[in-house]
Design a protein around this motif. Structure first.
Motif, PDB file in Angstrom:
ATOM      1  N   GLU A   6      66.456  30.549  28.376  1.00  0.00           N
ATOM      2  CA  GLU A   6      66.428  29.127  28.723  1.00  0.00           C
ATOM      3  C   GLU A   6      65.633  28.395  27.642  1.00  0.00           C
ATOM      4  OE1 GLU A   6      67.541  26.668  30.979  1.00  0.00           O
ATOM      5  OE2 GLU A   6      66.291  25.473  29.635  1.00  0.00           O
ATOM      6  N   SER A   7      66.227  27.364  27.062  1.00  0.00           N
ATOM      7  CA  SER A   7      65.571  26.699  25.923  1.00  0.00           C
ATOM      8  C   SER A   7      64.350  25.868  26.326  1.00  0.00           C
ATOM      9  CB  SER A   7      66.574  25.831  25.162  1.00  0.00           C
ATOM     10  OG  SER A   7      67.156  24.904  26.031  1.00  0.00           O
ATOM     11  N   GLY A  14      78.301  18.836  41.510  1.00  0.00           N
ATOM     12  CA  GLY A  14      77.916  19.684  40.382  1.00  0.00           C
ATOM     13  C   GLY A  14      77.147  20.947  40.719  1.00  0.00           C
ATOM     14  N   VAL A  15      76.099  20.830  41.532  1.00  0.00           N
ATOM     15  CA  VAL A  15      75.289  22.018  41.829  1.00  0.00           C
ATOM     16  C   VAL A  15      76.110  23.001  42.670  1.00  0.00           C
ATOM     17  CG1 VAL A  15      73.200  22.868  42.967  1.00  0.00           C
ATOM     18  CG2 VAL A  15      73.107  20.776  41.583  1.00  0.00           C
ATOM     19  N   VAL A  37      69.400  29.852  22.572  1.00  0.00           N
ATOM     20  CA  VAL A  37      70.471  30.664  21.985  1.00  0.00           C
ATOM     21  C   VAL A  37      71.187  29.803  20.954  1.00  0.00           C
ATOM     22  CG1 VAL A  37      72.607  31.937  22.422  1.00  0.00           C
ATOM     23  CG2 VAL A  37      70.721  32.053  24.061  1.00  0.00           C
ATOM     24  N   ARG A  97      65.026  18.114  41.054  1.00  0.00           N
ATOM     25  CA  ARG A  97      65.595  19.253  40.322  1.00  0.00           C
ATOM     26  C   ARG A  97      64.541  20.033  39.529  1.00  0.00           C
ATOM     27  NH1 ARG A  97      71.022  19.526  38.992  1.00  0.00           N
ATOM     28  NH2 ARG A  97      70.321  21.276  37.720  1.00  0.00           N
ATOM     29  N   HIS A 117      65.843  16.946  35.665  1.00  0.00           N
ATOM     30  CA  HIS A 117      67.292  17.102  35.475  1.00  0.00           C
ATOM     31  C   HIS A 117      68.013  16.183  36.446  1.00  0.00           C
ATOM     32  CE1 HIS A 117      71.191  18.892  34.749  1.00  0.00           C
ATOM     33  NE2 HIS A 117      70.670  19.733  33.875  1.00  0.00           N
ATOM     34  N   VAL A 118      69.107  15.611  35.995  1.00  0.00           N
ATOM     35  CA  VAL A 118      69.928  14.782  36.884  1.00  0.00           C
ATOM     36  C   VAL A 118      70.719  15.709  37.820  1.00  0.00           C
ATOM     37  CG1 VAL A 118      71.996  14.717  35.389  1.00  0.00           C
ATOM     38  CG2 VAL A 118      71.464  12.747  36.843  1.00  0.00           C
ATOM     39  N   SER A 134      71.465  15.540  44.609  1.00  0.00           N
ATOM     40  CA  SER A 134      71.934  15.559  45.994  1.00  0.00           C
ATOM     41  C   SER A 134      72.936  16.696  46.164  1.00  0.00           C
ATOM     42  CB  SER A 134      72.587  14.200  46.305  1.00  0.00           C
ATOM     43  OG  SER A 134      72.706  14.034  47.680  1.00  0.00           O
ATOM     44  N   ARG A 191      61.315  21.210  34.410  1.00  0.00           N
ATOM     45  CA  ARG A 191      61.792  20.108  33.561  1.00  0.00           C
ATOM     46  C   ARG A 191      62.692  19.202  34.412  1.00  0.00           C
ATOM     47  NH1 ARG A 191      66.043  21.812  35.222  1.00  0.00           N
ATOM     48  NH2 ARG A 191      67.733  22.944  34.204  1.00  0.00           N
ATOM     49  N   ASP A 201      78.528  23.747  34.694  1.00  0.00           N
ATOM     50  CA  ASP A 201      78.923  22.671  33.775  1.00  0.00           C
ATOM     51  C   ASP A 201      79.404  23.214  32.437  1.00  0.00           C
ATOM     52  OD1 ASP A 201      78.090  20.900  35.687  1.00  0.00           O
ATOM     53  OD2 ASP A 201      76.557  19.921  34.469  1.00  0.00           O
ATOM     54  N   ALA A 205      73.354  27.371  37.777  1.00  0.00           N
ATOM     55  CA  ALA A 205      74.431  28.342  37.545  1.00  0.00           C
ATOM     56  C   ALA A 205      73.856  29.635  36.973  1.00  0.00           C
ATOM     57  CB  ALA A 205      75.477  27.752  36.585  1.00  0.00           C
TER      58      ALA A 205
HETATM   59  C1  LIG Z   1      75.000  11.098  36.180  1.00  0.00           C
HETATM   60  C2  LIG Z   1      75.068  12.411  36.873  1.00  0.00           C
HETATM   61  C3  LIG Z   1      74.801  12.495  38.235  1.00  0.00           C
HETATM   62  C4  LIG Z   1      74.877  13.734  38.905  1.00  0.00           C
HETATM   63  N1  LIG Z   1      74.623  13.798  40.260  1.00  0.00           N
HETATM   64  C5  LIG Z   1      74.764  14.972  40.910  1.00  0.00           C
HETATM   65  C6  LIG Z   1      74.468  15.094  42.290  1.00  0.00           C
HETATM   66  O1  LIG Z   1      74.054  14.144  42.967  1.00  0.00           O
HETATM   67  N2  LIG Z   1      74.640  16.304  42.882  1.00  0.00           N
HETATM   68  C7  LIG Z   1      75.062  17.405  42.185  1.00  0.00           C
HETATM   69  O2  LIG Z   1      75.228  18.483  42.769  1.00  0.00           O
HETATM   70  N3  LIG Z   1      75.305  17.323  40.865  1.00  0.00           N
HETATM   71  C8  LIG Z   1      75.168  16.156  40.215  1.00  0.00           C
HETATM   72  N4  LIG Z   1      75.371  16.102  38.871  1.00  0.00           N
HETATM   73  C9  LIG Z   1      75.812  17.332  38.189  1.00  0.00           C
HETATM   74  C10 LIG Z   1      74.675  18.341  37.982  1.00  0.00           C
HETATM   75  O3  LIG Z   1      73.669  17.739  37.201  1.00  0.00           O
HETATM   76  C11 LIG Z   1      75.224  19.568  37.261  1.00  0.00           C
HETATM   77  O4  LIG Z   1      76.521  19.858  37.687  1.00  0.00           O
HETATM   78  C12 LIG Z   1      74.349  20.806  37.441  1.00  0.00           C
HETATM   79  O5  LIG Z   1      73.057  20.602  36.951  1.00  0.00           O
HETATM   80  C13 LIG Z   1      75.025  22.007  36.735  1.00  0.00           C
HETATM   81  O6  LIG Z   1      74.203  23.140  36.695  1.00  0.00           O
HETATM   82  P1  LIG Z   1      74.302  24.147  35.472  1.00  0.00           P
HETATM   83  O7  LIG Z   1      73.366  25.257  35.798  1.00  0.00           O
HETATM   84  O8  LIG Z   1      75.718  24.434  35.178  1.00  0.00           O
HETATM   85  O9  LIG Z   1      73.762  23.322  34.217  1.00  0.00           O
HETATM   86  P2  LIG Z   1      72.249  22.674  33.940  1.00  0.00           P
HETATM   87  O10 LIG Z   1      71.653  22.407  35.258  1.00  0.00           O
HETATM   88  O11 LIG Z   1      72.457  21.602  33.015  1.00  0.00           O
HETATM   89  O12 LIG Z   1      71.509  23.905  33.294  1.00  0.00           O
HETATM   90  C14 LIG Z   1      71.810  24.342  31.982  1.00  0.00           C
HETATM   91  C15 LIG Z   1      70.546  24.886  31.365  1.00  0.00           C
HETATM   92  O13 LIG Z   1      70.884  25.510  30.132  1.00  0.00           O
HETATM   93  C16 LIG Z   1      69.866  25.266  29.190  1.00  0.00           C
HETATM   94  N5  LIG Z   1      70.468  25.425  27.868  1.00  0.00           N
HETATM   95  C17 LIG Z   1      71.452  24.672  27.324  1.00  0.00           C
HETATM   96  N6  LIG Z   1      71.775  25.130  26.091  1.00  0.00           N
HETATM   97  C18 LIG Z   1      70.986  26.201  25.864  1.00  0.00           C
HETATM   98  C19 LIG Z   1      70.850  27.104  24.761  1.00  0.00           C
HETATM   99  N7  LIG Z   1      71.611  26.994  23.676  1.00  0.00           N
HETATM  100  N8  LIG Z   1      69.929  28.106  24.860  1.00  0.00           N
HETATM  101  C20 LIG Z   1      69.147  28.238  25.978  1.00  0.00           C
HETATM  102  N9  LIG Z   1      69.232  27.399  27.033  1.00  0.00           N
HETATM  103  C21 LIG Z   1      70.141  26.394  26.995  1.00  0.00           C
HETATM  104  C22 LIG Z   1      69.417  23.850  29.505  1.00  0.00           C
HETATM  105  O14 LIG Z   1      68.108  23.607  29.044  1.00  0.00           O
HETATM  106  C23 LIG Z   1      69.514  23.823  31.032  1.00  0.00           C
HETATM  107  O15 LIG Z   1      68.279  24.116  31.664  1.00  0.00           O
HETATM  108  C24 LIG Z   1      75.248  14.894  38.180  1.00  0.00           C
HETATM  109  C25 LIG Z   1      75.482  14.816  36.819  1.00  0.00           C
HETATM  110  C26 LIG Z   1      75.407  13.598  36.148  1.00  0.00           C
HETATM  111  C27 LIG Z   1      75.676  13.546  34.685  1.00  0.00           C
END
Ligand SMILES: Cc1cc2nc3c(=O)[nH]c(=O)nc-3n(C[C@H](O)[C@H](O)[C@H](O)COP(=O)(O)OP(=O)(O)OC[C@H]3O[C@@H](n4cnc5c(N)ncnc54)[C@H](O)[C@@H]3O)c2cc1C
Length: 446
Positions: free
Chosen positions: A34-35, A326-327, A145, A121, A42-43, A46, A40, A314, A15
Motif C-alpha cells: 500500500e503506497s 463502490g465499496v 508498486v 473511510r 478517502h471518498v 456510504s 488516510r 475500482d 478490495a
Molecule cells: C465522488 C465519489 C463518491 C463516491 N461515493 C461512494 C459511496 O458513497 N459509497 C461507496 O461505496 N463508494 C463510493 N465511491 C466509490 C469508492 O470510493 C470506491 O469504489 C472504493 O474506494 C473502491 O475500493 P478499492 O479498494 O477498489 O480502491 P481504493 O479504496 O481506492 O483503494 C486503492 C488503494 O490502492 C493504493 N494504491 C494505488 N496505487 C498503488 C500502487 N501503485 N502501489 C501501492 N498502493 C497503491 C491507494 O493508495 C489506495 O489506498 C465514490 C467514489 C467517488 C469518486
C-alpha cells in the motif's frame, strides 16, 4: 519455482484488504503493498447492505460494529420541484419529488440486519487492513508498486519502492486492487474511458448541519440523502459521518466545472445555492475539511484477468457513485476473485481460463450497476415511480441493497422497457424529463 509470496496484492483499500483476508485465511502467503500510510482520507463513505455478507464472511463484522459508525437504514432522494401532475399511462403514481427506501423492507440472504453503515473511510479502511494482517497477510505501508513484470511465465515480479529504495518481489499470482490509479489497466493499456459519464465531484465535511431540516420524515434523517439540483444531471450527497459531522459532495459533469472557470469553493457554493433549502442549512453549519475534488472516473477494462493476474474493485471498473455501489463492488469482487484464486492454487494452474467465472461475474455485476445508474440519469422520475409502485418496489430495493450478480434483474428489465417507450414517444408526458446522459441500454453489453 520458489517465490517470495504466493500472492502479491497492490493496494490496501477495501478490495485489497478483503482479498488478502480471504486468501490468508486459506493458508496462502500474501503480501499487500500500500503506497500510503493509513489512516488516510478517502471518498466513498456510504455503504450498501450487500457489504455485510462479505464482512461477516471474512470475520471483520464485529470490528466494524464496534467502531461506532452511524447506522444507515435506507436512502432518500429529494428534488427541487413538485411533479404531482406526472401520472403516466404506463404507471400511475403521485410523485411529489421525494422517494425513499428502508433496507429492512426486503430480506437479503446472508445479511443479518436491516441496516448497514456510513463510514469515515480513514477508520474503515484501517480496520480492514489490520484485519487482513490479523488473518496472516503481510502488509507493507508506504510501499508503492511501480510496475509488474510478467515476462517469466512461471511467476510474477513486482517492483516496489520504499522511500529511496526499489525492491523486486516475486509471487505466483498478482491481484491489482490499486483503485482508480488502475496500475495494471494503465500498464497493459486496456483502460477504456466511459463515453457518456465524465463526472466531477467536490466534497467536504461540515459540522452541526441540521440533518432533520432536510429529511422528509424523522426516520429518514440518518439515511443517505441525494438532493437533486435544478441543473441537468447534477446532485448533492449528504452522508452522516458522526453525530455532528456530515459529508457533503456536489457531483456534476466535468465540463460544467471547466466552463464555470472558477475555483472549487465558489463552484461548490454556486451550485448548492440552486437549492435554497439546502444552502440555508449548510451556511449555518461549519466547514471542517478542505474541499477535495474527484475527477476522471467512469471507465472499464478490455480485460480484468489474464495469466497470473486479476483486477478487483475500482482497479477493474468504476461506475458513477450515485447508488453508493463502490465499496460493495470492491468487497464482492474481492470475494469472487479469491474463490477462483484458491482454486487456481489447488489446480496449480494460473492461466486466464482459471479466472473466467470471476470475470463473468465481475462484468455482470458492474454492468447491472451501470445500467441501473444509466436509466436513473436518463429519467429519474421513472425511478421515483418504480420505488412507489408495489409491483416493483422490492425489485428496485434488491438493486439498491447491492444484490446485483444475476442476469437481467426484474426491475432493470421493466425500467428499460418504460424508458425506451418514453424516448420513442415525443408526446409522452414524461418525455420532457429525459436527461442528457444517454448510453445504449442493452442487457448483453459489458
Ligand atoms: C465522488 C465519489 C463518491 C463516491 N461515493 C461512494 C459511496 O458513497 N459509497 C461507496 O461505496 N463508494 C463510493 N465511491 C466509490 C469508492 O470510493 C470506491 O469504489 C472504493 O474506494 C473502491 O475500493 P478499492 O479498494 O477498489 O480502491 P481504493 O479504496 O481506492 O483503494 C486503492 C488503494 O490502492 C493504493 N494504491 C494505488 N496505487 C498503488 C500502487 N501503485 N502501489 C501501492 N498502493 C497503491 C491507494 O493508495 C489506495 O489506498 C465514490 C467514489 C467517488 C469518486
Amino acid at each position: 519455482m520458489k517465490t517470495d509470496f504466493d500472492v502479491i496484492i497492490v493496494g490496501g483499500g477495501p478490495a485489497g484488504s478483503t482479498a488478502a483476508s480471504y486468501l490468508a485465511r486459506e493458508g496462502l502467503s500474501v503480501a499487500v503493498f500500500e503506497s500510503e500510510m493509513f489512516p488516510r482520507p478517502h471518498v466513498g463513505e456510504s455503504l450498501v447492505p450487500a457489504t455485510t455478507r462479505v464482512l461477516i464472511d471474512i470475520g471483520a463484522m464485529d470490528k466494524i460494529d464496534a467502531a461506532g459508525f452511524p447506522k444507515k437504514y435506507g436512502a432518500s432522494w429529494t428534488t427541487p420541484g413538485k411533479h404531482s401532475q406526472l401520472n403516466s399511462p404506463a404507471l400511475s403514481f403521485d410523485f411529489d419529488g421525494h422517494a425513499a427506501v428502508q433496507f429492512g423492507e426486503r430480506d437479503q440472504e446472508g445479511v443479518d440486519r436491516p441496516y448497514t453503515y456510513h463510514v469515515d473511510r480513514s477508520k474503515f479502511d484501517l480496520i480492514l487492513l489490520k484485519h487482513a494482517e490479523s488473518c496472516g497477510a503481510n502488509v507493507f505501508q508506504g510501499a508503492r508498486v511501480l510496475k509488474v513484470d510478467f515476462d517469466d511465465p512461471s511467476l510474477v515480479k513486482a517492483s516496489v519502492r520504499f522511500g529511496p529504495r526499489t525492491v523486486d518481489f516475486s509471487a505466483r499470482m498478482f491481484v491489482d486492487a490499486s483503485g482508480r490509479q488502475t496500475l495494471l489497466g494503465r500498464q497493459r493499456k486496456v483502460k477504456v474511458a466511459d463515453e457518456v459519464f465524465d463526472q466531477y465531484a467536490i466534497h467536504a465535511w461540515f459540522e452541526d448541519l441540521d440533518r432533520t431540516a432536510l429529511a422528509a420524515t424523522p426516520e429518514e434523517t440518518e439515511n443517505i440523502l441525494i438532493h437533486f439540483l435544478p441543473i441537468s444531471d447534477t446532485w448533492v450527497w449528504q452522508i452522516p459521518i458522526t453525530d455532528r459531522i456530515t459529508s457533503i459532495g456536489v457531483v456534476t459533469q466535468k465540463h460544467q466545472f471547466a466552463e464555470a472557470n472558477t475555483d472549487r469553493e465558489k463552484f461548490f457554493w454556486k451550485y448548492v445555492r440552486t437549492r435554497p433549502d439546502l444552502a440555508e442549512q449548510l451556511k449555518k453549519a461549519k466547514q471542517v475539511t478542505e474541499f477535495r475534488p474527484e475527477g476522471d472516473y467512469s471507465y472499464s477494462m478490455k480485460e480484468v484477468s489474464g495469466d497470473r493476474f486479476v483486477m478487483i474493485g475500482d482497479a477493474a471498473r468504476f461506475v458513477d457513485p450515485i447508488f453508493s455501489s463502490g465499496v460493495s463492488i470492491a468487497l464482492s469482487t474481492a470475494r469472487l476473485a479469491a474463490h477462483d484464486i484458491v482454486a487456481a492454487f489447488k489446480d496449480d494452474n494460473f492461466e486466464k481460463a482459471q479466472f473466467a467465472e470471476y470475470e463473468r461475474l465481475q462484468r455482470l455485476g458492474t454492468k447491472n450497476w451501470y445500467e441501473f445508474i444509466s436509466i436513473y440519469y436518463r429519467l429519474n422520475i421513472l425511478f421515483g415511480a418504480f420505488v412507489q409502485d408495489p409491483r416493483y418496489r422490492l425489485d428496485v430495493l434488491q438493486l439498491l441493497q447491492g444484490d446485483m450478480y444475476e442476469e437481467n434483474p426484474k426491475a432493470l428489465a421493466a425500467m428499460r422497457e418504460v424508458v425506451t417507450e418514453v424516448e420513442n414517444d415525443p408526446g409522452h408526458v414524461w418525455h420532457p424529463y429525459l436527461g442528457n446522459l444517454r448510453v445504449a441500454l442493452d442487457p448483453v453489453t459489458a
